[in-house]
Design an enzyme around this catalytic site. Sequence first.
Site, PDB file in Angstrom:
ATOM      1  N   SER A   3       0.834  -1.193   0.000  1.00 32.71           N
ATOM      2  CA  SER A   3       0.000   0.000   0.000  1.00 32.71           C
ATOM      3  C   SER A   3       0.879   1.259   0.000  1.00 32.71           C
ATOM      4  O   SER A   3       1.665   1.456  -0.923  1.00 32.71           O
ATOM      5  CB  SER A   3      -0.951  -0.037   1.204  1.00 32.71           C
ATOM      6  OG  SER A   3      -1.933   0.956   1.111  1.00 32.71           O
ATOM      7  N   ASP A  61      -9.823  -3.013  -6.521  1.00 33.77           N
ATOM      8  CA  ASP A  61      -9.331  -2.349  -5.304  1.00 33.77           C
ATOM      9  C   ASP A  61      -9.873  -0.917  -5.251  1.00 33.77           C
ATOM     10  O   ASP A  61      -9.543  -0.080  -6.099  1.00 33.77           O
ATOM     11  CB  ASP A  61      -7.797  -2.337  -5.327  1.00 33.77           C
ATOM     12  CG  ASP A  61      -7.185  -1.753  -4.049  1.00 33.77           C
ATOM     13  OD1 ASP A  61      -7.941  -1.251  -3.192  1.00 33.77           O
ATOM     14  OD2 ASP A  61      -5.948  -1.816  -3.923  1.00 33.77           O
ATOM     15  N   HIS A 103      -8.084  -4.697  -1.518  1.00 33.71           N
ATOM     16  CA  HIS A 103      -6.889  -3.987  -1.086  1.00 33.71           C
ATOM     17  C   HIS A 103      -6.153  -4.828  -0.045  1.00 33.71           C
ATOM     18  O   HIS A 103      -6.641  -5.029   1.069  1.00 33.71           O
ATOM     19  CB  HIS A 103      -7.265  -2.629  -0.498  1.00 33.71           C
ATOM     20  CG  HIS A 103      -6.085  -1.757  -0.190  1.00 33.71           C
ATOM     21  ND1 HIS A 103      -5.310  -1.187  -1.177  1.00 33.71           N
ATOM     22  CD2 HIS A 103      -5.532  -1.365   0.985  1.00 33.71           C
ATOM     23  CE1 HIS A 103      -4.341  -0.474  -0.622  1.00 33.71           C
ATOM     24  NE2 HIS A 103      -4.455  -0.575   0.690  1.00 33.71           N
TER      25      HIS A 103
END
Length: 412
Positions: free
Chosen positions: A220, A346, A375
């Site tokens: 991320s 996502d 995600h």
Amino acid sequence: MISLDLNFHILTRDLSHYLENQVKVGLFGSGVGLSLVLGFSAAYTCYYLLSVAKKPQLISGGKKFYQFLREQCPVVSETYYPTFWCWESRIQTLLRPFVTAKPGVVYRNELIKALDGGQISLDWFDNDDSVPHPDPATRPTILLLPGLTGTSRESYILHMVQQSRDLGYRWVVPDRNTLGNKEPRTPRTYCAANTEDLETVIEHIQRIHAAAPIMAAGVSMGGMMLANYLGRKGRKTCLRGVVVFSAGWDVFECTASLEKPLDRFLFNSYLTSCLQASVHRHRPVLEKCYDIDHVMKAKTIRQFDERFTSIMFGYPTNDDYYRDASPIHRLKSVQVPMLCLNAADDVFSPSHAIPVEAVKQNPNLALLITCHGGHIGFLEGLWPRQSTYMDRVFKQFAQAVIEQGSRLQDLS
């Protein structure tokens, strides 16, 4: 109207006649009830196999990197079968922290000095029992950067540590946010655009393990920082390879996606509160320089960045910060092999913002896109406790870079 009523009467009469003749024990008996269950199961299975379970799309800017991945990382060519009962993106994202196990890992903590005088906490897993690499001097080292509010205790971190332990590698996870529960010395945290702390950590690792190969993985926002770092450094880095998971490539698009009503309710507000909790934890130091009361009233990540992050790092506006933090603008300068895994569903990194064209222009880049995964989700299997698709991508790519890295020295 008469015709409509007549048709409806005929339909209900025929349906009643069918039920009376096919099942004598009622709807939930052994006849219709079982038929409905079997019919629904067959329909759902067909839908899952035809529309959900698909092979990922592998995109690369060069044939050499593409072929390397196909040969050394078979997972990039395999069909990804998301957990059949939770393949939807938001469900995958929300459930992953709860359904995946947390392997036991004992870290060794080290505090090093940052360039601004602050401290960076490093959680080491030395893997002294490594059989493939018994010599600590040459034991491969993997640097991992967690997500926005993540630490070395996140389940996805622990799973990758476990994968590295099996390969005989050493792990290190930096964290300027918690500092091993110590107070920060300076009123600064971190952001996706600023890579000073990351450079300090990499130089420290190289200094103490000069003979060991080093690669990095980012998840991320950690992946965004790594991509920005590589874009700035070009070839001037000791990293042999990088793998990035669920990175947000265009911060404007990512933020806009998270501000949609449902995603704001499910994710944005929670992450904002986590960021505020981090600020509150170090309030005595931070309130000397920032309006913390104003920061604590933020309702979204954008508002938090406007009131805190962009000001902390000296940007004239929040838009300037978001532009500088977006890795999509630096991908053309990356000179180290980097594999990026994103899910098309996502909500943190919407599919239209995935940098397909930019990747095609750089032979050092490869992009792996799954249809589902959410995600940092990528759950697979009936009960996804032990491993995810993301874990398998990481393990195979890390081993390929460490063991076959000489094949990646010149990808142009």
